[in-house]
Enzyme design. Structure first.
Site, PDB file in Angstrom:
ATOM      1  CB  THR A 307     -89.525  93.868  21.437  1.00  8.53           C
ATOM      2  OG1 THR A 307     -88.708  92.701  21.373  1.00  8.53           O
ATOM      3  CG2 THR A 307     -89.765  94.228  22.897  1.00  8.53           C
ATOM      4  CD1 TRP A 310     -96.167  90.046  22.161  1.00  8.97           C
ATOM      5  CD2 TRP A 310     -95.647  91.470  23.798  1.00  8.97           C
ATOM      6  NE1 TRP A 310     -96.607  89.504  23.354  1.00  8.97           N
ATOM      7  CE2 TRP A 310     -96.301  90.359  24.369  1.00  8.97           C
ATOM      8  CE3 TRP A 310     -95.215  92.495  24.634  1.00  8.97           C
ATOM      9  CZ2 TRP A 310     -96.533  90.250  25.732  1.00  8.97           C
ATOM     10  CZ3 TRP A 310     -95.450  92.393  25.996  1.00  8.97           C
ATOM     11  CH2 TRP A 310     -96.109  91.276  26.533  1.00  8.97           C
ATOM     12  CG  HIS A 311     -94.475  96.142  24.685  1.00  9.00           C
ATOM     13  ND1 HIS A 311     -93.356  95.443  24.284  1.00  9.00           N
ATOM     14  CD2 HIS A 311     -94.540  95.985  26.030  1.00  9.00           C
ATOM     15  CE1 HIS A 311     -92.771  94.910  25.338  1.00  9.00           C
ATOM     16  NE2 HIS A 311     -93.469  95.214  26.402  1.00  9.00           N
ATOM     17  N   GLY A 312     -97.681  97.048  21.323  1.00 10.91           N
ATOM     18  CA  GLY A 312     -98.783  97.834  20.770  1.00 10.91           C
ATOM     19  C   GLY A 312     -98.529  98.199  19.328  1.00 10.91           C
ATOM     20  CG  PHE A 454     -98.792  96.100  27.078  1.00 12.22           C
ATOM     21  CD1 PHE A 454     -98.947  97.061  26.100  1.00 12.22           C
ATOM     22  CD2 PHE A 454     -98.236  96.446  28.285  1.00 12.22           C
ATOM     23  CE1 PHE A 454     -98.551  98.368  26.329  1.00 12.22           C
ATOM     24  CE2 PHE A 454     -97.833  97.748  28.522  1.00 12.22           C
ATOM     25  CZ  PHE A 454     -97.990  98.707  27.546  1.00 12.22           C
TER      26      PHE A 454
END
Length: 454
Positions: A307, A310-312, A454
């Site tokens: 998680t 995935w955002h960065g 994102f």
């Protein structure tokens, strides 16, 4: 034009597209939707539209191979091989751009890549598991992957949740009216609340984290928590509203997370389609929470690492994921018993700790993050003594948006307006919200959606 709050989208693309869409005979509306979606994406990302087209075609081919061998026991292994190839390519593409974005800047990340690759991954797995009985024709598959309301920032709708056959959709003035209501309320949530609260966070950044008091640091964290929520909730309402106008179901992506009684529940209510993706395609296949405490801990760790990434690719997102992992682990192991008996304590726990976690999310520079956290928790020196009157000054400026945001976070308020949206008074309020939002966009400028990066 890829921003729903842009004047070109609001007054050119969307009205023109809806007019053409409804003029088109039902059996050809998927063609209209596909062409409109490609045009929508090409205007915003002319250099990456070919990447999107290639990904759509490859995933259609791979899914067809997966389905071809899926039901033949002797060739089941071939189905698995094709699934693995598809997942490696989809996940590898996303990972490569995320890593390059972390080192070279977010500008290299194709718009919507994080969302449409997850759609493709879920499609491949659902075909393999037989939840999609038959791979649809290429056009329907392409429409599902590229439909413009969800292409840029979700929601991550599964194939079976939509109505991909154009002649099976529900078309009526009532659906258009319903979709317009969701779209207008989402626009107001974004422009009248999120964009105004964003100025508070920008002001604090301009002042410098080392120069703010402890109360202002906490006010900033609360303001950013509201800003991010209203920004993405507003986008999700607008996206789902457009889907309703197109004759598709409303996709719920937020369910009043700040009313949750635990952080675990908060994340079941926040960005529901993404959380569900991680749950169904990572957490449960690993064994979920039914495999003993140590393996449950491992499963949670994997989910929150993914998680965060995935955002960065920067370290602050990984730290953010790890902080949430620890909080949810502590909650799962010990605190849930207390929260179940005294829900009020769970609500306080959410409202106290979630703003702290968003600070990790918001500040990408680790040194600046450390300074900000030092202001929030001044145990080792300066904090509250720095500019003690700054919080009063900012409260005078931003209290209407903070108060309005607090009210809009209450589920009963939203549900009341949703239930009575056809009431004449409610209709007038909706029209006022729309035009006030347009006025703010024209006079104060357009602030891009936070999740576009994102």
């Amino acid at each position: 034009m890829t921003a729903f709050t842009g004047m070109e989208f609001l007054f050119r693309f969307l009205p023109a597209f809806l007019a053409v869409y409804y003029i088109t005979p039902k059996k050809f509306r998927n063609t209209t939707l596909l062409c409109g979606s490609i045009l929508f994406y090409a205007v915003g990302e002319p250099y990456f539209v070919l990447l999107l087209a290639a990904a759509v075609w490859l995933n259609y081919v791979f899914a067809s191979k997966v389905e071809r061998y899926r039901n033949h026991h002797k060739e089941k292994k071939k189905s698995t091989i094709w699934l693995v190839i598809a997942l490696v390519i989809d996940a590898g593409l996303l990972t490569a751009f995320k890593l390059s974005g972390a080192f070279l800047g977010t500008g290299i990340l194709p718009l919507g890549l994080s969302f449409y690759t997850f759609k493709m991954i879920s499609f491949q797995i659902d075909v393999y598991k037989g939840e999609i009985k038959e791979v649809p024709a290429f056009q329907r598959t392409a429409v599902y992957f590229t439909m413009f309301p969800q292409l840029v920032s979700g929601p991550i709708m599964r194939y079976n949740e939509g109505i991909m056959a154009a002649n099976e959709r529900e078309y009526s003035w009532e659906k258009v009216e319903e979709g317009l209501w969701y779209f207008s309320i989402g626009l107001g949530t974004k422009v009248l609340l999120a964009d105004r609260l964003a100025i508070l966070w920008k002001d604090i950044s301009v002042i410098g984290y080392e120069s703010i008091s402890t109360p202002l640091a906490w006010l900033g964290a609360v303001g950013y928590s509201m800003e991010l929520y209203f920004d993405f909730w507003g986008y999700s309402l607008m996206a789902s509203g457009i889907c309703v106008m197109l004759g598709m179901p409303f996709i719920l992506n937020f369910d009043h997370p700040y009313a949750a009684k635990s952080i675990g529940e908060f994340w079941r209510r926040w960005h529901i389609t993404l959380t569900r993706f991680f749950r169904d395609y990572i957490y449960i296949p690993l064994g979920g929470s039914r495999v003993g405490d140590s393996r449950t801990m491992r499963n949670l760790l994997v989910v929150w690492l993914v998680t965060g990434f995935w955002h960065g690719g920067s370290l602050n997102y990984i730290l953010w994921g790890m902080v949430l992992f620890v909080l949810i682990l502590v909650e799962k192991m010990w605190l849930w018993r207390i929260f179940r008996k005294v829900p009020f304590l769970g609500r306080c726990y959410v409202l106290l700790f979630i703003p702290i976690t968003w600070v990790f999310f918001a500040i990408t520079d680790l040194e600046q993050l450390s300074i900000y956290l030092g202001r929030m928790f001044p145990f080792a020196g300066e904090g509250i003594a720095v500019n003690p009157g700054d919080v009063v000054k900012n409260l005078r400026m931003y209290w209407p948006y903070l108060a309005g945001g607090a009210v809009w976070c209450v589920p009963a308020v939203y549900r009341f307006f949703e239930k009575h949206r056809k009431n004449p008074v409610s209709a007038v309020i909706t029209v006022l919200v729309f035009w006030m939002s347009v006025y703010c966009l024209v006079s104060m400028g357009n602030n891009p959606f936070a999740y576009l990066k994102f």
